[in-house]
Design an enzyme around this catalytic site. Structure first.
Site, short mmCIF file in Angstrom:
data_model
loop_
_atom_site.label_atom_id
_atom_site.label_comp_id
_atom_site.label_asym_id
_atom_site.label_seq_id
_atom_site.Cartn_x
_atom_site.Cartn_y
_atom_site.Cartn_z
N LYS A 52 15.83 -31.42 -16.29
CA LYS A 52 15.20 -32.68 -15.95
C LYS A 52 15.07 -33.58 -17.16
O LYS A 52 14.85 -34.79 -17.05
CB LYS A 52 13.78 -32.42 -15.41
CG LYS A 52 13.74 -31.54 -14.19
CD LYS A 52 12.26 -31.23 -13.83
CE LYS A 52 12.20 -30.22 -12.71
NZ LYS A 52 10.87 -29.65 -12.57
N ASP A 102 19.08 -28.08 -29.54
CA ASP A 102 18.31 -27.23 -30.44
C ASP A 102 19.27 -26.15 -30.97
O ASP A 102 20.07 -26.43 -31.85
CB ASP A 102 17.17 -26.67 -29.56
CG ASP A 102 16.12 -25.90 -30.30
OD1 ASP A 102 16.49 -25.05 -31.11
OD2 ASP A 102 14.92 -26.12 -30.07
N PHE A 143 8.28 -28.91 -32.23
CA PHE A 143 8.38 -29.05 -30.77
C PHE A 143 7.95 -30.47 -30.41
O PHE A 143 6.82 -30.86 -30.67
CB PHE A 143 7.51 -28.01 -30.07
CG PHE A 143 7.83 -27.91 -28.62
CD1 PHE A 143 8.95 -27.21 -28.20
CD2 PHE A 143 7.03 -28.52 -27.66
CE1 PHE A 143 9.27 -27.12 -26.85
CE2 PHE A 143 7.34 -28.44 -26.32
CZ PHE A 143 8.46 -27.74 -25.91
N ASP A 154 9.30 -32.19 -21.97
CA ASP A 154 8.01 -31.67 -21.52
C ASP A 154 7.50 -30.52 -22.40
O ASP A 154 8.24 -29.96 -23.20
CB ASP A 154 8.12 -31.16 -20.08
CG ASP A 154 8.88 -29.83 -20.01
OD1 ASP A 154 9.95 -29.73 -20.64
OD2 ASP A 154 8.40 -28.91 -19.34
P1 5GP Z 1 19.10 -24.98 -26.75
O1 5GP Z 1 19.95 -24.12 -25.84
O2 5GP Z 1 19.87 -26.07 -27.47
O3 5GP Z 1 18.31 -24.14 -27.73
O4 5GP Z 1 17.98 -25.60 -25.82
C1 5GP Z 1 18.02 -26.90 -25.41
C2 5GP Z 1 16.92 -27.13 -24.42
O5 5GP Z 1 15.68 -26.56 -24.89
C3 5GP Z 1 16.65 -28.61 -24.27
O6 5GP Z 1 17.45 -29.19 -23.25
C4 5GP Z 1 15.17 -28.65 -23.96
O7 5GP Z 1 14.97 -28.46 -22.58
C5 5GP Z 1 14.61 -27.45 -24.71
N1 5GP Z 1 14.07 -27.83 -26.03
C6 5GP Z 1 14.57 -27.55 -27.24
N2 5GP Z 1 13.80 -28.07 -28.22
C7 5GP Z 1 12.79 -28.73 -27.60
C8 5GP Z 1 11.66 -29.49 -28.08
O8 5GP Z 1 11.41 -29.72 -29.27
N3 5GP Z 1 10.84 -30.01 -27.13
C9 5GP Z 1 11.05 -29.82 -25.79
N4 5GP Z 1 10.17 -30.39 -24.96
N5 5GP Z 1 12.09 -29.11 -25.31
C10 5GP Z 1 12.95 -28.57 -26.21
#
Ligand code: 5GP
Length: 191
Positions: free
Chosen positions: A54, A114, A164, A171
């Protein structure tokens, strides 16, 4: 009046537990710049924006209005499995695209990258569907925890430190998506 000021002190937009990282004005300026660049790069192409639900919904809504080209939009929703706080890269499709992307120029629109594990898996899935091109736009790039270092983000809004962040679609346990700015939660135990 006392009741009014108490309510104002506790509004989500002025929550004292949030530190503003990027204001609504800074975001609007940056998204306009991104849209202008995308408009130049995709002229004459068959552009489809694919939002990853979302988190990307707010960014996508602004970005599409900053792109001065004919385009269509579609959405995917995936759940990424976490091992503690790090995603494992295992992805389950909760909602797939509504339309085929064969011969389309796909721009995947993400909220934040991330580790890159979720998106890398998503790109593998989309990569087998005959699109003419698949490119990545992410509102935020958090490079420090990146595991998939080969992931190329063609369009980035802002680079963020390893905190974060919430707001502008992002969210914390379902909350804060409606904030018009990007903030850091100062004390997660109070979130
Ligand atoms: P990845 O697979 O790149 O580690 O994860 C990406 C997903 O993790 C993003 O689409 C998001 O939903 C969540 N995410 C990663 N870092 C953050 C952050 O700092 N804040 C929030 N709210 N979600 C995050």
């Amino acid at each position: 009046m006392a009741a009014e000021s108490t309510r104002m002190d506790h509004t989500e937009f002025t929550n004292p537990n949030l530190e503003v990282l990027f204001s609504a004005e800074e975001i609007a300026d940056r998204v306009k710049e991104m849209g202008a660049r995308i408009s130049r790069d995709y002229e004459g192409k068959d552009l489809v924006l694919v939002g990853v639900l979302k988190g990307s919904c707010v960014f996508l809504a602004d970005l599409m209005r900053a792109i001065d080209l004919p385009l269509s939009i579609d959405f995917m929703s995936v759940s990424s499995y976490k091992d503690g706080t790090t995603s494992t890269g295992d992805v389950e499709i909760i909602k797939d695209l509504s339309n085929p992307i064969r011969d389309k120029d796909v721009l995947v629109v993400e909220d934040i990258i991330d580790t890159g594990l979720t998106l890398s898996r998503l790109l593998d899935i989309l990569g087998s569907r005959g699109a003419r091109s698949i490119t990545l736009a992410s509102f935020l790039d958090k490079p420090e925890p990146r595991i998939k270092t080969e992931l190329r983000i063609e369009y980035t809004g802002f680079v963020v430190p390893n905190h974060f962040v919430v707001g502008y679609g992002l969210d914390a346990a379902g909350r804060y998506r409606n904030l018009p700015f990007i903030g850091i939660v100062k004390d997660p135990s109070m979130a």
